[in-house]
Scaffold this motif. Structure first.
Motif, short mmCIF file in Angstrom:
data_model
loop_
_atom_site.label_atom_id
_atom_site.label_comp_id
_atom_site.label_asym_id
_atom_site.label_seq_id
_atom_site.Cartn_x
_atom_site.Cartn_y
_atom_site.Cartn_z
N ASN A 170 0.82 -1.22 0.00
CA ASN A 170 0.00 0.00 0.00
C ASN A 170 0.85 1.27 0.00
N GLY A 189 2.73 2.36 8.39
CA GLY A 189 1.78 1.84 9.37
C GLY A 189 0.53 1.25 8.77
N GLY A 190 0.61 0.82 7.51
CA GLY A 190 -0.58 0.29 6.86
C GLY A 190 -0.84 -1.18 7.14
N GLY A 191 -0.04 -1.78 8.03
CA GLY A 191 -0.25 -3.17 8.38
C GLY A 191 0.62 -4.14 7.60
N ASP A 192 1.31 -3.66 6.56
CA ASP A 192 2.15 -4.55 5.76
C ASP A 192 3.59 -4.06 5.70
N ASP A 193 3.97 -3.16 6.62
CA ASP A 193 5.35 -2.68 6.66
C ASP A 193 6.28 -3.79 7.14
#
Length: 468
Positions: free
Chosen positions: A402, A406-410
């Protein structure tokens, strides 16, 4: 970002694009040797119901170009005023309002001691910056009054002239910059803008470097800048009015010109090993604040990279073309102490981190696709002693598919270096293979490089790049 911060306004002013009217601005601010006898009009009026003769208006870049208009309904006096409509945060047509009123032919303002005007707002507000001396060119004698309180009724404002004898051919008559208040736009009006000889402004006192006695460690060829020049004047109403002024209003002195010289604009050049103290006077009176230059001699440059540019993605290096970088020091509060005091030695630009504990470099607009790269490289130099147990951690962060923090996939990976890799007074080449970074599960959206492990000392960094 808070649109009311001064940092934001300055970042926008540096773009200087999108002129509304054609501006006639000469390349030289002072008369040439062939025109020393030339005289300039002493016109005091800037805006009295309309532009005064010879005046043009130019907008700063990224401003709301329709934000400035002449208003015949609301005025302090006469038939018209200047109206400024500040946009809301996020307005696609412009982030703020700001511009310059210029007389391209120049005016002789040496007979005046202040720029005055009347202003009011549709609400109580604080205008970021107002002043004169900005001419879209050299801005040699710029003066800025910051954080100007605005009421909903007309009030008169006074911007003192620091040294009118220098303004014999001034082009920058008036300038302003203002962003939204708490995210919301509003309207303010300015009227009766003119230069006056009030005769009630007490002699000013000035400071350099915001009144601080500052020390810098430099090398031969390094140029430093004396900034933070503030002058304070006592007005007839008893108020002490402070303004930021150009260093050109001061007279500078070096205690040891063989070590460091200083020019009329406050630029300091280190020449040889030793110590020199830079001080200044303002209208014959000493200023507070000083700059002590501790030149340690000839600078040792980092090795010049020799890789084929086609195999390199450069983040910071003079050897290659760098990708867009958001910042080299994000200053992530409240934990960070690291500040930047970057310098250039004979065209070699160096990142200089002082009071170093950690620092973040971000390149997320756009992120970097490093899937074809095999290594990350940087050169670091620690000028001070290496304390026992000293570590330096290099962290790479990928923002994930994304592309957002901090989008959950870092993903990220940290590599730690200690002695004997860490040495003092020598450039340390750091090469880290991506194959040795199992925590970095993707590198198609690389966005941050973080350095950690400082002990509030100093570290130089150069030649940050990815390569295969």
């Amino acid at each position: 970002m808070n649109m009311k911060t001064r940092k934001f306004i300055y970042s926008k002013i540096t773009l200087l694009i999108g002129l509304i009217f054609s501006l006639v601005v000469g390349c030289d601010r002072e008369p040439s040797d062939d025109s020393v006898l030339a005289t300039y009009p002493k016109t005091a009026e800037v805006f009295i119901d309309a532009f005064s003769a010879g005046l043009d208006y130019g907008a700063f870049g990224n401003t709301l170009l329709t934000g400035f208009n002449v208003d015949t309904e609301v005025k302090y006096k006469g038939t018209a005023s200047m109206r400024f409509d500040v946009p809301n945060v996020g307005d696609p047509e412009g982030a703020y309002v700001g511009g310059v009123f210029i007389d391209g032919g120049g005016r002789d303002l040496s007979g005046y001691d202040a720029l005055t005007f009347w202003a009011k707002g549709s609400q109580s507000a604080t205008i970021n910056e107002l002043g004169f001396g900005n001419d879209f060119n050299e801005n040699k004698y710029v003066v800025t009054m910051s954080n100007v309180p605005l009421a909903t009724y007309w009030k008169k404002y006074v911007i003192p002239i620091p040294d009118a004898s220098k303004l014999k051919s001034e082009k920058g008559m008036f300038w302003y910059a203002e962003g939204p208040e708490n995210g919301q736009g509003y309207t303010f009006w300015i009227d009766e803008v003119k230069y006056e000889k009030l005769g009630t402004i007490a002699h000013g006192q000035a400071s350099i470097l915001n009144g601080i006695d500052k020390s810098e460690t430099t090398f031969v060829g390094v140029k430093s800048k004396v900034d933070g020049v503030i002058a304070t004047f006592n007005l007839s109403n008893g108020i002490n009015q402070s303004v930021s002024i150009s260093p050109a209003y001061l007279q500078f002195t070096s205690s040891n010109p063989s070590v460091a010289t200083v020019d009329a604009l406050g630029e300091v050049t280190s020449l040889s090993a030793g110590t020199a103290v830079i001080t200044a006077t303002f209208n014959g009176l000493p200023t507070t604040g000083s700059l002590t230059i501790n030149c340690v001699g000839t600078f040792v440059h980092a090795p010049t990279p020799t890789l084929n540019p086609a195999n390199v993605i450069s983040i910071f290096s003079d050897a290659y073309t760098n990708v867009p970088v958001n910042y080299y020091n994000g200053y992530w509060q409240p934990w960070q102490t690291t500040v930047s005091n970057d310098f250039s030695v004979l065209g070699d630009n160096i990142l200089n981190y002082t009071i170093f504990n950690f620092v973040g470099i971000e390149f997320s607009s756009p992120t970097i696709n490093a899937t074809a790269m095999t290594n990350v490289h940087l050169d670091v130099f620690i000028p001070g002693p290496i304390a026992p147990g000293r570590q330096l951690r290099v962290i790479l962060v990928d923002f994930g598919a994304n592309g957002a923090f901090g989008g959950g996939d870092d993903t990220r990976h940290s590599t730690t270096f200690t002695a004997p890799t860490l040495v003092s007074q020598s450039w340390i080449p750091i090469n880290i293979p991506f194959s040795a970074m199992p925590g970095l599960t993707s590198r198609s959206h690389l966005a941050q490089l973080i350095l950690e492990g400082g002990d509030n000392s100093v570290i130089y960094v150069d030649n940050i790049y990815l390569n295969n």
